[in-house]
Enzyme design. Structure first.
Site, mmCIF file in Angstrom:
data_model
loop_
_atom_site.group_PDB
_atom_site.id
_atom_site.type_symbol
_atom_site.label_atom_id
_atom_site.label_comp_id
_atom_site.label_asym_id
_atom_site.label_seq_id
_atom_site.Cartn_x
_atom_site.Cartn_y
_atom_site.Cartn_z
ATOM 1 N N CYS A 123 42.263 -1.351 -4.971
ATOM 2 C CA CYS A 123 40.505 -1.870 -4.494
ATOM 3 C C CYS A 123 40.300 -3.931 -4.754
ATOM 4 O O CYS A 123 41.089 -3.868 -5.252
ATOM 5 C CB CYS A 123 40.292 -1.696 -5.963
ATOM 6 S SG CYS A 123 39.073 -2.442 -6.996
ATOM 7 N N CYS A 146 40.175 -5.580 -7.498
ATOM 8 C CA CYS A 146 40.737 -6.207 -8.271
ATOM 9 C C CYS A 146 41.944 -6.935 -7.166
ATOM 10 O O CYS A 146 42.669 -8.028 -8.037
ATOM 11 C CB CYS A 146 41.912 -4.364 -8.237
ATOM 12 S SG CYS A 146 41.013 -3.292 -9.706
ATOM 13 N N ASN A 198 24.191 -1.022 -9.644
ATOM 14 C CA ASN A 198 24.114 0.353 -8.849
ATOM 15 C C ASN A 198 25.212 0.865 -9.344
ATOM 16 O O ASN A 198 27.152 0.495 -9.438
ATOM 17 C CB ASN A 198 24.448 -0.307 -7.262
ATOM 18 C CG ASN A 198 23.427 -1.292 -6.663
ATOM 19 O OD1 ASN A 198 22.101 -0.999 -7.187
ATOM 20 N ND2 ASN A 198 23.376 -2.333 -6.038
ATOM 21 N N HIS A 245 30.978 -3.652 -11.164
ATOM 22 C CA HIS A 245 30.154 -5.147 -11.044
ATOM 23 C C HIS A 245 28.804 -5.132 -11.799
ATOM 24 O O HIS A 245 28.026 -4.887 -10.824
ATOM 25 C CB HIS A 245 30.485 -5.375 -9.850
ATOM 26 C CG HIS A 245 30.279 -4.743 -8.488
ATOM 27 N ND1 HIS A 245 30.168 -3.224 -8.016
ATOM 28 C CD2 HIS A 245 29.258 -4.714 -7.389
ATOM 29 C CE1 HIS A 245 29.935 -3.189 -7.137
ATOM 30 N NE2 HIS A 245 29.038 -3.439 -6.946
ATOM 31 N N HIS A 273 25.561 -7.128 -10.454
ATOM 32 C CA HIS A 273 24.819 -8.098 -9.990
ATOM 33 C C HIS A 273 24.091 -9.321 -10.588
ATOM 34 O O HIS A 273 23.313 -8.867 -11.721
ATOM 35 C CB HIS A 273 23.618 -7.941 -8.768
ATOM 36 C CG HIS A 273 25.115 -7.326 -7.614
ATOM 37 N ND1 HIS A 273 25.022 -7.101 -6.234
ATOM 38 C CD2 HIS A 273 25.135 -5.474 -8.229
ATOM 39 C CE1 HIS A 273 25.428 -6.738 -5.443
ATOM 40 N NE2 HIS A 273 25.332 -5.476 -6.794
HETATM 41 P P1 AMP Z 1 27.024 -2.829 -4.450
HETATM 42 O O1 AMP Z 1 26.460 -2.389 -3.109
HETATM 43 O O2 AMP Z 1 26.684 -2.867 -5.775
HETATM 44 O O3 AMP Z 1 28.117 -2.118 -4.532
HETATM 45 O O4 AMP Z 1 27.858 -3.672 -4.046
HETATM 46 C C1 AMP Z 1 29.038 -4.495 -2.946
HETATM 47 C C2 AMP Z 1 28.753 -5.927 -2.912
HETATM 48 O O5 AMP Z 1 29.653 -6.440 -3.048
HETATM 49 C C3 AMP Z 1 27.747 -6.390 -1.680
HETATM 50 O O6 AMP Z 1 26.618 -6.915 -2.479
HETATM 51 C C4 AMP Z 1 28.370 -7.025 -1.291
HETATM 52 O O7 AMP Z 1 27.760 -8.288 -0.582
HETATM 53 C C5 AMP Z 1 30.083 -7.719 -1.948
HETATM 54 N N1 AMP Z 1 31.057 -7.778 -1.951
HETATM 55 C C6 AMP Z 1 31.837 -6.315 -0.635
HETATM 56 N N2 AMP Z 1 33.104 -7.551 -0.771
HETATM 57 C C7 AMP Z 1 33.189 -9.145 -1.399
HETATM 58 C C8 AMP Z 1 33.945 -9.856 -1.487
HETATM 59 N N3 AMP Z 1 35.301 -10.093 -0.580
HETATM 60 N N4 AMP Z 1 33.633 -10.935 -1.904
HETATM 61 C C9 AMP Z 1 32.265 -11.021 -2.764
HETATM 62 N N5 AMP Z 1 31.205 -10.156 -2.578
HETATM 63 C C10 AMP Z 1 32.182 -8.930 -1.891
#
Ligand code: AMP
Length: 115
Positions: A4, A7, A88, A101, A103
């Site tokens: 993950c 994580c 989401n 997470h 946003h």
């Molecule tokens: P979701 O579509 O709600 O699952 O959002 C996942 C979010 O995580 C997206 O906005 C990605 O741009 C962000 N994301 C994915 N990997 C990373 C990372 N290593 N560091 C920061 N943001 C990330």
């Protein structure tokens, strides 16, 4: 959860642009920001999505809503202007990272409904 990515960020095994941390969560800037300010608030505990909450998660989610979000919003200077909070969940919401997470988006006028 070994594979993950969130994580790994929470454990500092992968770098992130951290803006907040306490014993329950980390908050870091989204890699692909959708607004001038776009931060993800991520529990250190692995929870895949809202669908996986248990009663044990009440304190954690209450903490995020009542303490972390307002504090981070204030630190980003978006508390007064306003901001959007999004979780989401699942395929239709296009959840891409299967670690819960929150946003936090701000710094511009948001449109409604989102696409
Ligand atoms: P979701 O579509 O709600 O699952 O959002 C996942 C979010 O995580 C997206 O906005 C990605 O741009 C962000 N994301 C994915 N990997 C990373 C990372 N290593 N560091 C920061 N943001 C990330």
């Amino acid at each position: 959860m070994e594979d993950c990515i969130f994580c790994k960020i929470a454990k500092k095994e992968i770098e992130s642009n951290l803006v907040y941390e306490d014993d329950m969560v980390v908050a870091f800037r989204d890699l692909s920001p959708q607004a001038p300010e776009h931060v993800l608030i991520v529990p250190k505990k692995h929870i895949a999505s809202i669908n996986d909450f248990t009663k044990d998660d009440r304190e954690l989610m209450g903490h995020i809503m009542t303490e972390v979000l307002p504090e981070v919003a204030k630190s980003l200077n978006i508390a007064e202007g306003g901001y959007r909070v999004v979780i989401n969940t699942g395929e239709d919401a296009q959840q891409t990272v299967k670690h819960l997470h929150v946003h936090l988006l701000g710094g511009r006028k948001m449109t409604w409904p989102p696409g």
